[in-house]
Design a protein around this motif. Structure first.
Motif, PDB file in Angstrom:
ATOM      1  N   GLN A  39      13.684   5.824  -0.995  1.00  0.00           N
ATOM      2  CA  GLN A  39      14.188   5.865  -2.380  1.00  0.00           C
ATOM      3  C   GLN A  39      13.949   7.216  -3.036  1.00  0.00           C
ATOM      4  O   GLN A  39      14.482   7.509  -4.086  1.00  0.00           O
ATOM      5  N   LYS A  40      13.155   8.088  -2.390  1.00  0.00           N
ATOM      6  CA  LYS A  40      12.879   9.403  -2.973  1.00  0.00           C
ATOM      7  C   LYS A  40      13.995  10.399  -2.659  1.00  0.00           C
ATOM      8  O   LYS A  40      14.120  11.414  -3.322  1.00  0.00           O
ATOM      9  N   SER A  41      14.766  10.116  -1.624  1.00  0.00           N
ATOM     10  CA  SER A  41      15.765  11.082  -1.159  1.00  0.00           C
ATOM     11  C   SER A  41      17.134  10.820  -1.775  1.00  0.00           C
ATOM     12  O   SER A  41      17.547   9.666  -1.912  1.00  0.00           O
ATOM     13  N   TYR A  42      17.838  11.894  -2.120  1.00  0.00           N
ATOM     14  CA  TYR A  42      19.216  11.763  -2.593  1.00  0.00           C
ATOM     15  C   TYR A  42      20.170  11.507  -1.421  1.00  0.00           C
ATOM     16  O   TYR A  42      21.322  11.166  -1.639  1.00  0.00           O
ATOM     17  N   ILE A  81       0.871  -1.185   0.000  1.00  0.00           N
ATOM     18  CA  ILE A  81       0.000   0.000   0.000  1.00  0.00           C
ATOM     19  C   ILE A  81       0.899   1.224   0.000  1.00  0.00           C
ATOM     20  O   ILE A  81       1.775   1.383   0.843  1.00  0.00           O
ATOM     21  N   CYS A  82       0.652   2.084  -0.958  1.00  0.00           N
ATOM     22  CA  CYS A  82       1.626   3.083  -1.362  1.00  0.00           C
ATOM     23  C   CYS A  82       0.985   4.474  -1.357  1.00  0.00           C
ATOM     24  O   CYS A  82      -0.198   4.607  -1.622  1.00  0.00           O
ATOM     25  N   PHE A  83       1.799   5.473  -1.066  1.00  0.00           N
ATOM     26  CA  PHE A  83       1.289   6.851  -1.136  1.00  0.00           C
ATOM     27  C   PHE A  83       1.596   7.510  -2.475  1.00  0.00           C
ATOM     28  O   PHE A  83       1.300   8.683  -2.680  1.00  0.00           O
ATOM     29  N   GLY A  84       2.224   6.767  -3.369  1.00  0.00           N
ATOM     30  CA  GLY A  84       2.569   7.322  -4.689  1.00  0.00           C
ATOM     31  C   GLY A  84       4.048   7.643  -4.781  1.00  0.00           C
ATOM     32  O   GLY A  84       4.669   8.051  -3.803  1.00  0.00           O
ATOM     33  N   ASN A  85       4.603   7.448  -5.995  1.00  0.00           N
ATOM     34  CA  ASN A  85       6.058   7.500  -6.155  1.00  0.00           C
ATOM     35  C   ASN A  85       6.447   8.120  -7.490  1.00  0.00           C
ATOM     36  O   ASN A  85       7.621   8.230  -7.802  1.00  0.00           O
ATOM     37  N   HIS A  86       5.461   8.514  -8.301  1.00  0.00           N
ATOM     38  CA  HIS A  86       5.742   9.010  -9.649  1.00  0.00           C
ATOM     39  C   HIS A  86       6.600  10.278  -9.569  1.00  0.00           C
ATOM     40  O   HIS A  86       6.225  11.236  -8.900  1.00  0.00           O
ATOM     41  N   HIS A  87       7.742  10.250 -10.253  1.00  0.00           N
ATOM     42  CA  HIS A  87       8.717  11.352 -10.160  1.00  0.00           C
ATOM     43  C   HIS A  87       9.057  11.664  -8.693  1.00  0.00           C
ATOM     44  O   HIS A  87       9.351  12.816  -8.346  1.00  0.00           O
ATOM     45  N   GLY A  88       8.993  10.650  -7.851  1.00  0.00           N
ATOM     46  CA  GLY A  88       9.351  10.818  -6.446  1.00  0.00           C
ATOM     47  C   GLY A  88       8.350  11.629  -5.650  1.00  0.00           C
ATOM     48  O   GLY A  88       8.696  12.150  -4.581  1.00  0.00           O
ATOM     49  N   ARG A  89       7.102  11.736  -6.163  1.00  0.00           N
ATOM     50  CA  ARG A  89       6.108  12.537  -5.444  1.00  0.00           C
ATOM     51  C   ARG A  89       4.979  11.646  -4.922  1.00  0.00           C
ATOM     52  O   ARG A  89       4.542  10.748  -5.621  1.00  0.00           O
ATOM     53  N   PRO A  90       4.515  11.926  -3.715  1.00  0.00           N
ATOM     54  CA  PRO A  90       3.336  11.204  -3.240  1.00  0.00           C
ATOM     55  C   PRO A  90       2.062  11.797  -3.846  1.00  0.00           C
ATOM     56  O   PRO A  90       2.076  12.911  -4.365  1.00  0.00           O
ATOM     57  N   THR A  91       0.981  11.033  -3.752  1.00  0.00           N
ATOM     58  CA  THR A  91      -0.292  11.526  -4.272  1.00  0.00           C
ATOM     59  C   THR A  91      -1.420  11.340  -3.263  1.00  0.00           C
ATOM     60  O   THR A  91      -2.537  11.752  -3.489  1.00  0.00           O
ATOM     61  N   ALA A  92      -1.124  10.677  -2.143  1.00  0.00           N
ATOM     62  CA  ALA A  92      -2.167  10.392  -1.155  1.00  0.00           C
ATOM     63  C   ALA A  92      -1.790  11.012   0.191  1.00  0.00           C
ATOM     64  O   ALA A  92      -0.616  11.311   0.437  1.00  0.00           O
ATOM     65  N   LYS A  93      -2.774  11.181   1.034  1.00  0.00           N
ATOM     66  CA  LYS A  93      -2.504  11.604   2.405  1.00  0.00           C
ATOM     67  C   LYS A  93      -1.678  10.514   3.081  1.00  0.00           C
ATOM     68  O   LYS A  93      -2.060   9.346   3.069  1.00  0.00           O
TER      69      LYS A  93
END
Ligand code: ZN
Length: 342
Positions: free
Chosen positions: A278-281, A217-229
């Protein structure tokens, strides 16, 4: 999977894409590649994903979803009848969810030749001796990604038709020898804002599938951006009705917020804990990872805890992602040594 160590390391699905992979995608979109060119390139991409994970020391590997295009489910829409593409809603500015091409359902959906995941799995199985995990987006993700134009009364009917098609693919995967299958879904949709409904949809998707099952269950990862609360709490305890052997959840990018849910509601099932962001450098050190694992162990029994990134590595540059994976494995080794289990 009896040979797995304590605190097994794994991935959520997608692997970092090599730079040339993007060039291949661009040339393929322009029509400059023949089917043999594309197949050779994608086979090579999967080989690299396998090698990268093996060299990093990941215990359970995936095929890196290297055949799935830039957006992990777009490849599947192309394999479905009844779905056509439409231009993105926004073309200017930073890329995001609204700059993707969009999809329209224009009739009853069908996948007469399957969704292609069985072939992906067979290639993976033939090219590694490690335990494997196979992933597939769930019906909520598929329905969320399309606009309904024709063929169905409403989104709900479409949602369950996607569940039927995905179920056939998952059964075929199990029949082909897949022993560990993960369904990926976004945290909240208009169909399942509560955990009970979420679990009903998931259970229809995995009905009769004979394999170890995980629900990511994911909050979203497209281009490293979430899409859900970014909270799981509203889904609990209802979502525990899901017939999943393991829940794969994001914690690292939320500073381990809500990991205590596993003590509050944990009913003995496994947690695949996202302990790598994985979103963070920022490249977590092995000690950073070990620290997060020690915290997770306050709430999760040691034999129920798997270590993975928050989500897929497709938005992560390869030079960043590789070091992160190595350090995640090293962090797990540190804690295993402390527990006398290395
Ligand atoms: Zn995810």
């Amino acid at each position: 999977m009896s040979t797995l160590p304590l605190l097994p390391t794994t991935v959520v699905g997608s692997h970092c894409k090599p730079g040339w992979w993007h060039l291949v995608q661009e040339e393929a979109c322009k029509g400059n590649l023949g089917p043999t060119d594309l197949q050779e390139a994608l086979d090579t991409a999967v080989d690299i994903a396998i090698l990268d994970q093996e060299r990093a020391g990941i215990d359970i590997i995936s095929d890196g979803e290297m055949r799935r295009g830039l957006h992990f489910y777009r490849t599947y829409y192309a394999r479905l009848q009844g779905v056509q593409t439409a231009p993105p809603q926004r073309r200017l500015g930073e890329p995001g969810y609204d700059t993707r091409e969009s999809y329209e359902v224009v009739g009853r959906i069908a996948a007469p030749e399957g969704m292609g995941i069985v072939r992906e799995f067979e290639y993976l199985k033939a090219h590694t001796r490690r335990p494997t995990k196979v992933t597939c987006a769930g019906p909520q993700t598929f329905t969320w990604g399309v606009t309904l134009r024709d063929g169905y009364r409403d989104d709900r009917e479409l949602l369950y038709d996607f569940a039927r098609i995905i179920n056939a693919e998952l059964r075929a995967l199990a029949a082909a020898g897949a022993t560990f299958i993960q369904v990926d879904e976004p945290a909240f949709t208009r169909w399942a804002a509560d955990g009970k409904t979420f679990a009903e949809i998931y259970n229809a998707t995995v009905e009769g599938v004979q394999a170890k099952l995980a629900l990511h269950i994911c909050f979203g990862n497209h281009h490293g951006r979430p899409t859900a609360k970014r909270t799981y709490r509203p889904l609990f305890p209802g979502v525990l009705a899901a017939r999943a052997d393991q829940f794969v959840l994001e914690f690292a990018n939320r500073e381990l917020a809500e990991i205590a849910l596993w003590k509050e509601f944990g009913d003995g099932r496994e947690l695949g804990a996202g302990l790598l962001d994985q979103k963070s450098y920022y490249i977590e050190t092995p000690e950073d990872i070990a620290e997060r694992i020690r915290v997770a162990l306050w709430y999760v029994p040691r034999d129920k805890l798997y270590i993975n990134p928050d989500c897929g590595l497709h938005p992560t540059p390869r030079w960043v992602g590789l070091q992160k994976l190595r350090n995640m494995v090293e962090g797990a080794r540190i804690v295993r040594r402390e527990l006398g289990a290395e």
